[in-house]
Design a protein around this motif. Structure first.
Motif, PDB file in Angstrom:
ATOM      1  N   ARG A   1       5.526   1.138   5.150  1.00 57.32           N
ATOM      2  CA  ARG A   1       4.170   1.405   4.649  1.00 57.32           C
ATOM      3  C   ARG A   1       3.841   0.612   3.398  1.00 57.32           C
ATOM      4  O   ARG A   1       2.720   0.167   3.225  1.00 57.32           O
ATOM      5  CB  ARG A   1       4.013   2.896   4.319  1.00 57.32           C
ATOM      6  CG  ARG A   1       3.707   3.765   5.482  1.00 57.32           C
ATOM      7  CD  ARG A   1       3.273   5.170   5.059  1.00 57.32           C
ATOM      8  NE  ARG A   1       4.304   5.919   4.390  1.00 57.32           N
ATOM      9  CZ  ARG A   1       5.219   6.664   5.000  1.00 57.32           C
ATOM     10  NH1 ARG A   1       5.214   6.746   6.309  1.00 57.32           N
ATOM     11  NH2 ARG A   1       6.115   7.331   4.321  1.00 57.32           N
TER      12      ARG A   1
ATOM     13  N   GLU B   1       8.494   4.339   3.304  1.00 55.56           N
ATOM     14  CA  GLU B   1       7.770   3.859   2.116  1.00 55.56           C
ATOM     15  C   GLU B   1       8.303   2.493   1.703  1.00 55.56           C
ATOM     16  O   GLU B   1       7.550   1.608   1.304  1.00 55.56           O
ATOM     17  CB  GLU B   1       7.940   4.831   0.938  1.00 55.56           C
ATOM     18  CG  GLU B   1       7.193   6.118   1.062  1.00 55.56           C
ATOM     19  CD  GLU B   1       5.692   5.917   1.090  1.00 55.56           C
ATOM     20  OE1 GLU B   1       5.158   5.166   0.253  1.00 55.56           O
ATOM     21  OE2 GLU B   1       5.056   6.515   1.960  1.00 55.56           O
TER      22      GLU B   1
ATOM     23  N   ASN C   1       5.179   2.392  10.361  1.00 61.59           N
ATOM     24  CA  ASN C   1       4.953   2.991   9.038  1.00 61.59           C
ATOM     25  C   ASN C   1       5.834   4.207   8.761  1.00 61.59           C
ATOM     26  O   ASN C   1       5.404   5.162   8.116  1.00 61.59           O
ATOM     27  CB  ASN C   1       3.478   3.365   8.858  1.00 61.59           C
ATOM     28  CG  ASN C   1       2.585   2.151   8.980  1.00 61.59           C
ATOM     29  OD1 ASN C   1       2.846   1.124   8.355  1.00 61.59           O
ATOM     30  ND2 ASN C   1       1.568   2.258   9.808  1.00 61.59           N
TER      31      ASN C   1
END
Length: 178
Positions: A111, A85, A82
């Motif tokens: 993510r 973005e 993660n």
């Protein structure tokens, strides 16, 4: 000589601007990973105009890069889970012999959003023309050419196996070379 010719054509055809306009509406800040970023030309436009942090990853070091680039060993991306973005694949997945493990790694480090721009095959004729196009555009740069042009159902099946949802798909033509 060929490299200069391709750079000239890329500029005259406004390739970078076209690709930027396809990507930009889907990037909402944060850190962005570009897989197979090459020299980072398009990514540098995203960084400058959208004010995002860009990280590239490649299997080989380019002579010059406009963005930071980490080396990918072909098994595991050198990032924590993660970390980003958004992750991008810009016209590079058809150069990968086995797409699925790489996609799984990108799912691990992303993510929110994965953006894929690539060619797709719809029939024998489109596959033939894509192979010819890909050969002449990439052979001067020593790119691997497995001609891994998936058909739309193959993309959808792979996304399903990784619990990915398609939020938007645009398929202007099977010969989508931009």
């Amino acid at each position: 000589m060929l490299e200069k010719t391709f750079s000239f054509l890329r500029e005259k055809l406004h390739y970078d601007e076209i690709v930027y306009s396809l990507l930009a509406p889907h990037i909402n800040g944060g850190k962005v990973l570009s897989v197979g970023c090459g020299d980072g030309t398009i990514e540098s436009l995203l960084r400058e105009r959208l004010k995002v942090k860009i990280q590239g990853v490649e299997v080989t070091k380019y002579r010059e890069s406009k963005i930071p680039v980490a080396i990918y060993n072909g098994r595991r991306l050198p990032f924590q889970d993660n970390s980003f973005e958004t992750s991008l694949f810009v016209y590079m997945l058809h150069h990968v012999e086995d797409i699925e493990p790489l996609l799984a790694e990108v799912v691990r480090v992303t993510r929110k959003t994965i953006i894929i721009l690539d060619h797709y095959s719809s029939d024998t004729m489109s596959r033939f023309f894509l192979k010819v196009y890909d050969y002449f555009v990439n052979i001067p740069f020593g790119m691997p050419l497995p001609f891994n042009f998936l058909e739309i159902p193959q993309w959808k099946e792979m996304f399903s196996r990784h619990n990915l949802e398609i939020e938007e798909a645009s398929v202007p033509s099977s010969m989508n070379v931009f």
